[in-house]
Design an enzyme around this catalytic site. Structure first.
Site, PDB file in Angstrom:
ATOM      1  N   ASN A   1       1.047 -15.559  -5.037  1.00 22.86           N
ATOM      2  CA  ASN A   1       0.016 -14.540  -4.841  1.00 22.86           C
ATOM      3  C   ASN A   1      -0.917 -14.637  -6.050  1.00 22.86           C
ATOM      4  O   ASN A   1      -0.600 -14.156  -7.132  1.00 22.86           O
ATOM      5  CB  ASN A   1       0.686 -13.164  -4.765  1.00 22.86           C
ATOM      6  CG  ASN A   1      -0.281 -12.075  -4.363  1.00 22.86           C
ATOM      7  OD1 ASN A   1      -1.490 -12.251  -4.426  1.00 22.86           O
ATOM      8  ND2 ASN A   1       0.256 -10.943  -3.965  1.00 22.86           N
TER       9      ASN A   1
ATOM     10  N   ARG B   1      -0.446 -16.299  -0.327  1.00 21.70           N
ATOM     11  CA  ARG B   1      -1.044 -15.096   0.240  1.00 21.70           C
ATOM     12  C   ARG B   1      -2.554 -15.239   0.084  1.00 21.70           C
ATOM     13  O   ARG B   1      -3.059 -15.392  -1.026  1.00 21.70           O
ATOM     14  CB  ARG B   1      -0.554 -13.869  -0.511  1.00 21.70           C
ATOM     15  CG  ARG B   1      -1.291 -12.613  -0.106  1.00 21.70           C
ATOM     16  CD  ARG B   1      -0.587 -11.375  -0.646  1.00 21.70           C
ATOM     17  NE  ARG B   1      -1.225 -10.204  -0.087  1.00 21.70           N
ATOM     18  CZ  ARG B   1      -2.048  -9.412  -0.769  1.00 21.70           C
ATOM     19  NH1 ARG B   1      -2.342  -9.670  -2.024  1.00 21.70           N
ATOM     20  NH2 ARG B   1      -2.586  -8.366  -0.186  1.00 21.70           N
TER      21      ARG B   1
ATOM     22  N   HIS C   1      -3.523  -5.955   5.024  1.00 23.82           N
ATOM     23  CA  HIS C   1      -2.084  -5.659   5.055  1.00 23.82           C
ATOM     24  C   HIS C   1      -1.430  -6.231   6.313  1.00 23.82           C
ATOM     25  O   HIS C   1      -0.355  -5.774   6.711  1.00 23.82           O
ATOM     26  CB  HIS C   1      -1.798  -4.138   5.053  1.00 23.82           C
ATOM     27  CG  HIS C   1      -2.055  -3.457   3.744  1.00 23.82           C
ATOM     28  ND1 HIS C   1      -2.458  -2.154   3.673  1.00 23.82           N
ATOM     29  CD2 HIS C   1      -1.949  -3.891   2.468  1.00 23.82           C
ATOM     30  CE1 HIS C   1      -2.603  -1.798   2.402  1.00 23.82           C
ATOM     31  NE2 HIS C   1      -2.310  -2.850   1.656  1.00 23.82           N
TER      32      HIS C   1
ATOM     33  N   ARG D   1      -8.429   4.318  -4.339  1.00 26.39           N
ATOM     34  CA  ARG D   1      -9.573   4.175  -3.430  1.00 26.39           C
ATOM     35  C   ARG D   1      -9.762   5.433  -2.591  1.00 26.39           C
ATOM     36  O   ARG D   1      -8.788   6.050  -2.162  1.00 26.39           O
ATOM     37  CB  ARG D   1      -9.370   2.986  -2.485  1.00 26.39           C
ATOM     38  CG  ARG D   1      -9.321   1.656  -3.187  1.00 26.39           C
ATOM     39  CD  ARG D   1      -9.256   0.508  -2.167  1.00 26.39           C
ATOM     40  NE  ARG D   1      -8.629  -0.638  -2.783  1.00 26.39           N
ATOM     41  CZ  ARG D   1      -7.618  -1.321  -2.253  1.00 26.39           C
ATOM     42  NH1 ARG D   1      -7.134  -0.992  -1.074  1.00 26.39           N
ATOM     43  NH2 ARG D   1      -7.107  -2.353  -2.893  1.00 26.39           N
TER      44      ARG D   1
ATOM     45  N   GLU E   1       6.566  -8.511   1.836  1.00 30.42           N
ATOM     46  CA  GLU E   1       5.499  -9.484   2.109  1.00 30.42           C
ATOM     47  C   GLU E   1       5.892 -10.902   1.713  1.00 30.42           C
ATOM     48  O   GLU E   1       5.536 -11.861   2.387  1.00 30.42           O
ATOM     49  CB  GLU E   1       4.205  -9.064   1.395  1.00 30.42           C
ATOM     50  CG  GLU E   1       3.558  -7.872   2.078  1.00 30.42           C
ATOM     51  CD  GLU E   1       2.227  -7.476   1.457  1.00 30.42           C
ATOM     52  OE1 GLU E   1       2.254  -6.727   0.475  1.00 30.42           O
ATOM     53  OE2 GLU E   1       1.179  -7.925   1.949  1.00 30.42           O
TER      54      GLU E   1
END
Ligand code: AMP
Length: 371
Positions: free
Chosen positions: A7, A66, A155, A214, A356
């Site tokens: 990642n 990823r 996601h 956010r 993930e």
């Protein structure tokens, strides 16, 4: 098959080495670009040393990356070659913080281990099944044609993994229901027969739920107002992506401290939980309709898996759907997929832990085996 999952961030590289469900090594290289780790190649040299130490005589069979943005082209994981790398690079404008880092990571590995198969796993791919009515913004078509402005959703790797886990727990072939991925970033997905048909994140991961830092949904005219007040593009980016959400409402983006403060009576923390859980409950109601009647509501990721009080705050607002949590099942802590609703709940509420890295490793192994 031993898979290295990568990642890549702009200044960091997170990795995990997996063989099936076993994690053989994992780590994080930070501050790439500074003296000790001048670039991604140097970061990779460090990963190589750490991995070699963990694996001994054995070696990596493939690398899974990823990749945040797969645009409209990528609807599933792909084996990487030069053309694919360039295609990911062409999507840089859509994910300026994330895709360039992934491309740098891919090129660094191609350079270091040219014969190692590499697979790209996209965060947007699962949402390629959204019908046009869900991905269109009601703006002139030119914005879509010229700039690719549409809803993509993110996601996806997690939502797909959790949808499979939920189907397994329910004993069905394919999941139909609503998945709330609530981590520092948060999104909710409407899934019908195992396919994503709507999701709360849009053109970027800023749309939708109240997140750690956010804002999620706001009236876009606020941006115009603030521009007139003298805010710059950078100010607005920082404001909405880094200083809003739980952090904007309470001063911290960490749900643990928000929960603790709310418990001890802090009004701002209590309000933040109310704003975030109310927003999510509205999405769940909408997506229940979108999927034609959910078979389950699923919570996942850091907050979804651990914050029992936040789950309770959400489900308490869904009485109109006939949902009812079992208080003691909800309070139980576990790493396993489980039901947390009462038998009389209109449909079950589940917690299904996401992973993930496991999903990326599985996808990578499947692509390599099939190639
Ligand atoms: P993630 O991005 O999936 O790692 O999730 C990060 C979020 O999960 C942060 O807001 C954490 O505060 C939250 N979180 C992790 N553990 C807990 C917990 N035990 N209770 C409440 N929130 C938690």
């Amino acid at each position: 098959m031993i898979i290295l999952v990568i990642n890549s961030g702009s200044s960091s590289l997170k990795y995990q080495v997996r063989e099936g469900d076993d994690v053989l090594a994992e780590g994080l290289v930070e501050r790439i670009g500074e003296a000790e780790v001048p670039d991604h190649a140097a970061a990779l040299d460090r990963v190589d040393r750490e991995v070699a130490e963990a694996l001994g005589e054995r070696t990596i069979d493939a690398v899974g990356h990823r990749v945040v943005h797969g645009g409209e082209r990528f609807s599933e994981p792909v084996l990487i070659d030069n053309e694919i790398t360039r295609a990911i690079e062409r999507l840089n404008p859509l994910a300026p913080l994330h895709n360039p880092a992934a491309v740098t990571g891919i090129r660094a590995i191609t350079e270091k281990w040219p014969d190692l198969p590499q697979v790209a796993v996209f965060d947007t791919a699962f949402h390629r099944t959204l019908p046009e009515r869900a991905w269109r913004y009601a703006v002139p078509d030119e914005l879509y044609r010229k700039h690719g402005i549409r809803r993509y959703g993110f996601h996806g790797t997690s939502h797909a993994y959790v949808a499979r886990g939920a189907a397994e727990l329910l004993g069905t072939d394919a999941f139909t229901g609503v998945i709330a991925h609530l981590g520092n970033g948060a999104s909710v997905a409407a899934v019908r027969d195992g396919e994503s048909i709507d999701t709360s994140m849009g053109f970027t991961p800023l749309e939708g739920l109240v997140m750690g830092t956010r804002s999620g949904d706001i009236d876009p005219s606020i941006l115009l107002f603030l521009l007139r007040e003298g805010y710059s593009e950078k100010d607005l980016d920082t404001l909405l992506n880094r200083n809003s959400g739980l952090k904007g409402l309470t001063g911290t983006n960490d749900m643990r401290s928000v929960s603790e403060s709310a418990d001890s009576g802090d009004e701002r923390a209590k309000l933040a939980v109310e704003v975030a859980s109310y927003r999510l409950a509205k999405y769940v109601g909408g997506y229940h309709v979108a999927v034609g009647g959910a078979e389950a509501l699923v919570f996942t990721a850091g907050i979804g898996e651990n914050a029992a009080d936040f789950r309770a705050a959400v489900v308490s607002k869904l009485g109109a759907l006939g949902l009812e949590l079992d208080e003691s099942l909800n309070a139980e802590r576990s790493k396993h997929a489980r039901v947390i609703s009462t038998p009389s709940s209109a449909f079950p509420v589940l917690v299904v832990p996401t992973d993930e890295e496991a999903a990326i490793a599985e996808a990578t192994a499947a692509v390599v085996a099939g190639s």
